[in-house]
Design an enzyme around this catalytic site. Structure first.
Site, PDB file in Angstrom:
ATOM      1  N   HIS A  46      41.572  41.629  41.590  1.00 40.05           N
ATOM      2  CA  HIS A  46      41.108  41.507  42.986  1.00 40.05           C
ATOM      3  C   HIS A  46      41.441  41.128  44.268  1.00 40.05           C
ATOM      4  O   HIS A  46      42.613  40.252  44.066  1.00 40.05           O
ATOM      5  CB  HIS A  46      40.162  39.815  42.530  1.00 40.05           C
ATOM      6  CG  HIS A  46      38.584  40.050  43.350  1.00 40.05           C
ATOM      7  ND1 HIS A  46      38.967  39.375  44.474  1.00 40.05           N
ATOM      8  CD2 HIS A  46      37.251  39.955  42.453  1.00 40.05           C
ATOM      9  CE1 HIS A  46      37.421  39.412  45.179  1.00 40.05           C
ATOM     10  NE2 HIS A  46      36.515  40.143  43.868  1.00 40.05           N
TER      11      HIS A  46
ATOM     12  N   ASP B 287      33.997  41.248  36.402  1.00 38.73           N
ATOM     13  CA  ASP B 287      33.400  42.783  35.356  1.00 38.73           C
ATOM     14  C   ASP B 287      33.916  42.835  34.290  1.00 38.73           C
ATOM     15  O   ASP B 287      34.097  43.738  33.530  1.00 38.73           O
ATOM     16  CB  ASP B 287      33.668  44.187  36.289  1.00 38.73           C
ATOM     17  CG  ASP B 287      32.639  44.166  37.168  1.00 38.73           C
ATOM     18  OD1 ASP B 287      31.429  43.794  36.925  1.00 38.73           O
ATOM     19  OD2 ASP B 287      33.259  44.380  38.435  1.00 38.73           O
TER      20      ASP B 287
HETATM   21  N1  ACO Z   1      45.639  47.349  36.788  1.00 35.05           N
HETATM   22  C1  ACO Z   1      46.971  47.663  36.817  1.00 35.05           C
HETATM   23  N2  ACO Z   1      47.332  47.291  38.355  1.00 35.05           N
HETATM   24  C2  ACO Z   1      46.406  46.491  39.270  1.00 35.05           C
HETATM   25  C3  ACO Z   1      45.582  46.336  38.909  1.00 35.05           C
HETATM   26  C4  ACO Z   1      44.547  46.314  37.423  1.00 35.05           C
HETATM   27  N3  ACO Z   1      43.324  46.591  37.458  1.00 35.05           N
HETATM   28  N4  ACO Z   1      45.118  46.245  39.871  1.00 35.05           N
HETATM   29  C5  ACO Z   1      45.816  45.876  40.625  1.00 35.05           C
HETATM   30  N5  ACO Z   1      46.714  46.765  40.546  1.00 35.05           N
HETATM   31  C6  ACO Z   1      48.115  46.872  40.656  1.00 35.05           C
HETATM   32  C7  ACO Z   1      48.660  48.356  41.899  1.00 35.05           C
HETATM   33  O1  ACO Z   1      48.728  48.824  40.633  1.00 35.05           O
HETATM   34  C8  ACO Z   1      49.691  47.863  42.918  1.00 35.05           C
HETATM   35  O2  ACO Z   1      50.420  47.508  42.572  1.00 35.05           O
HETATM   36  P1  ACO Z   1      51.999  47.655  42.471  1.00 35.05           P
HETATM   37  O3  ACO Z   1      52.468  47.044  44.365  1.00 35.05           O
HETATM   38  O4  ACO Z   1      52.969  48.257  41.877  1.00 35.05           O
HETATM   39  O5  ACO Z   1      51.283  49.528  44.013  1.00 35.05           O
HETATM   40  C9  ACO Z   1      48.814  46.031  43.121  1.00 35.05           C
HETATM   41  O6  ACO Z   1      48.450  45.877  41.861  1.00 35.05           O
HETATM   42  C10 ACO Z   1      48.042  45.786  44.966  1.00 35.05           C
HETATM   43  O7  ACO Z   1      46.963  46.577  43.534  1.00 35.05           O
HETATM   44  P2  ACO Z   1      45.866  47.020  45.433  1.00 35.05           P
HETATM   45  O8  ACO Z   1      44.921  48.153  44.841  1.00 35.05           O
HETATM   46  O9  ACO Z   1      46.660  47.689  47.263  1.00 35.05           O
HETATM   47  O10 ACO Z   1      44.669  45.532  45.519  1.00 35.05           O
HETATM   48  P3  ACO Z   1      43.457  45.768  45.778  1.00 35.05           P
HETATM   49  O11 ACO Z   1      43.846  44.297  46.814  1.00 35.05           O
HETATM   50  O12 ACO Z   1      43.279  47.081  46.848  1.00 35.05           O
HETATM   51  O13 ACO Z   1      42.793  45.960  44.887  1.00 35.05           O
HETATM   52  C11 ACO Z   1      41.188  46.091  43.235  1.00 35.05           C
HETATM   53  C12 ACO Z   1      41.978  45.057  44.508  1.00 35.05           C
HETATM   54  C13 ACO Z   1      40.259  46.927  44.027  1.00 35.05           C
HETATM   55  C14 ACO Z   1      39.462  45.238  42.491  1.00 35.05           C
HETATM   56  C15 ACO Z   1      42.115  46.140  42.101  1.00 35.05           C
HETATM   57  O14 ACO Z   1      42.607  45.408  41.736  1.00 35.05           O
HETATM   58  C16 ACO Z   1      41.799  47.257  41.044  1.00 35.05           C
HETATM   59  O15 ACO Z   1      41.911  48.394  41.270  1.00 35.05           O
HETATM   60  N6  ACO Z   1      41.315  46.453  39.552  1.00 35.05           N
HETATM   61  C17 ACO Z   1      40.555  47.620  38.402  1.00 35.05           C
HETATM   62  C18 ACO Z   1      38.951  48.287  40.261  1.00 35.05           C
HETATM   63  C19 ACO Z   1      38.096  46.429  39.834  1.00 35.05           C
HETATM   64  O16 ACO Z   1      38.320  45.529  38.359  1.00 35.05           O
HETATM   65  N7  ACO Z   1      37.181  45.951  40.483  1.00 35.05           N
HETATM   66  C20 ACO Z   1      36.286  45.177  39.683  1.00 35.05           C
HETATM   67  C21 ACO Z   1      36.413  44.008  41.796  1.00 35.05           C
HETATM   68  S1  ACO Z   1      35.577  43.171  41.432  1.00 35.05           S
HETATM   69  C22 ACO Z   1      33.789  43.318  42.094  1.00 35.05           C
HETATM   70  O17 ACO Z   1      33.977  44.458  42.872  1.00 35.05           O
HETATM   71  C23 ACO Z   1      32.878  43.668  41.842  1.00 35.05           C
END
Ligand code: ACO
Length: 382
Positions: free
Chosen positions: A262, A319
């Protein structure tokens, strides 16, 4: 100062407005609707009361609440043209695309569309909250090749959703569980879909246009679409025993595990904690499919928390555990995100109304990296 110093990629860490609707404390894993902790809301309130609270800023007294519910329930009917749009698109477009299209068309049936007074927007919000739910349920109903079921105004909001979806009055326990899920999804400050709602509304487009933007934004798997994506992943894993191998391979292949991580929570999402608790309770008497999904979800949660929780701040979000709960309620996977939209409608409307009190057009900047002053050549000389 170069571009990287100026740009807040993904608007991370940027405040865009003042608000007194919702506080997300991502460090301590706390969430408040109008000052009330989500745990208290989940235990004591109802979706209808949460709608009142978000829109009006206070809990209703008994008479106010009765009047509010009556007004909300009165708006449930869908114009036959809207049912027609849904019927036309079922089987051709995805449920979220049908919702976006049918919801957008609703603006044609609101005589106060262009009245942007707060009073009119409050009235329109009730219509929106009521009808987005009817549309979502109708999509699920028609997708299952069954006849459209008209809403029943004597039922609660969650009872009516399940009634319109399944064609029979739901067991109280299931309606209560859906009510809880709707409360937990009702609001979450300046998330992507609420922000896009505000961006559209900031142009002084009407509230239907603004909420249509919110619905479009919710669709993506990085936001509201993650619930369906998480269920698909659980289906692909197949059984609790396969979970470890699947997650290991996915992480090794740099895949994201949907339902985890998140932008704001760097600890356990309090909504996910509440949903997890209910999942543990229902699995006792759930059928084999839900039990299996629950086993997979708990195994995946354990692994992810061990591997990425403390180290990278990636924890389950709202989720992740929703899939097995919705499966228990008989809601099909492709209806999860439309149901999320129906639940989030009060949040979108409350934010829009609040923002309009002090409206300012959103118009950020881009850092231009292209060329300038290029010589224009006529087409025969290129
Ligand atoms: N699984 C594995 N790795 C992850 C995940 C995940 N679900 N989420 C983040 N990471 C990792 C990324 O790969 C990244 O790694 P790195 O630094 O080695 O490159 C690091 O964590 C940071 O990720 P970002 O995408 O830069 O972080 P951001 O704050 O933009 O991401 C997000 C937030 C988009 C929700 C992300 O965690 C994600 O894609 N999660 C999966 C989708 C999801 O569940 N979305 C629902 C969110 S709740 C809602 O909107 C209702």
């Amino acid at each position: 100062m170069d571009a990287d110093d100026k740009i807040a990629v993904g608007l991370e860490g940027v405040y865009v407005a003042k608000s007194s609707i919702c506080k997300v404390d991502g460090i301590n894993g706390k969430l408040y609707y109008r000052g009330y902790a989500i745990e208290d809301i989940a235990k004591n309130s109802s979706f209808e009361e949460v709608c009142y609270l978000l829109l009006n800023g206070k809990l209703p007294k008994l008479a106010e609440f009765e009047e509010f519910k009556k007004a909300l329930y009165a708006e449930r009917d869908l114009p036959e043209e809207i049912v027609g749009i849904i019927s036309e698109l079922v089987g051709k477009a995805s449920p979220m695309d049908i919702l976006r299209t049918a919801f957008s068309a609703l603006s044609g049936f609101d005589e106060k569309l262009n009245d942007n007074t707060e009073q009119a927007n409050m009235e329109k919000s009730l219509k929106i909250i009521s009808r987005i739910s009817s549309i979502s349920a109708a999509i699920g109903r028609l997708e299952s090749k069954a006849q459209y079921v008209k809403p029943d105004k004597s039922l609660s909001h969650s009872q009516n959703f399940l009634y319109m979806l399944n064609g029979k009055k739901p067991e109280q326990e299931k309606a209560d569980l859906l009510d809880l899920m709707m409360m937990l999804h009702a609001e979450h400050s300046s998330n992507a879909s609420t922000f896009s709602t505000l961006v559209t509304g900031s142009t002084l487009a009407d509230i239907y246009a603004a909420v249509t933007s919110g619905i479009s934004t919710l669709k993506g798997p990085l936001h509201g679409g993650a619930d369906e994506a998480a269920l698909k992943m659980m289906d692909a894993i197949g059984s609790p025993e396969n979970t470890e191998r699947y997650i290991d391979e996915a992480l090794a292949g740099k895949q994201r595990i949907m339902g985890f991580g998140h932008r704001v929570y760097k600890t356990y999402d309090p909504r996910a904690k509440i949903i997890r608790g209910h999942l543990i309770e229902i699995q006792e008497h759930a059928d084999g499919k839900v039990k299996n999904l629950t086993g997979i979800a708990l195994a995946a949660e354990k692994m992810m928390v061990e591997k990425l929780g403390e180290t990278k701040g990636i924890w389950p979000n709202v989720d992740f555990f929703s899939g097995p709960i919705y499966a228990y309620l008989g809601v099909p996977g492709n209806l999860f995100t439309p149901l999320f939209a129906a639940s989030r409608a009060p949040g979108w409307c409350a934010h829009m109304i609040e923002y309009w009190r002090n409206n300012k057009l959103f118009r950020p900047l881009e850092y231009y990296e292209g060329e300038i002053d290029k010589q224009y050549l006529s087409i025969d000389k290129r």
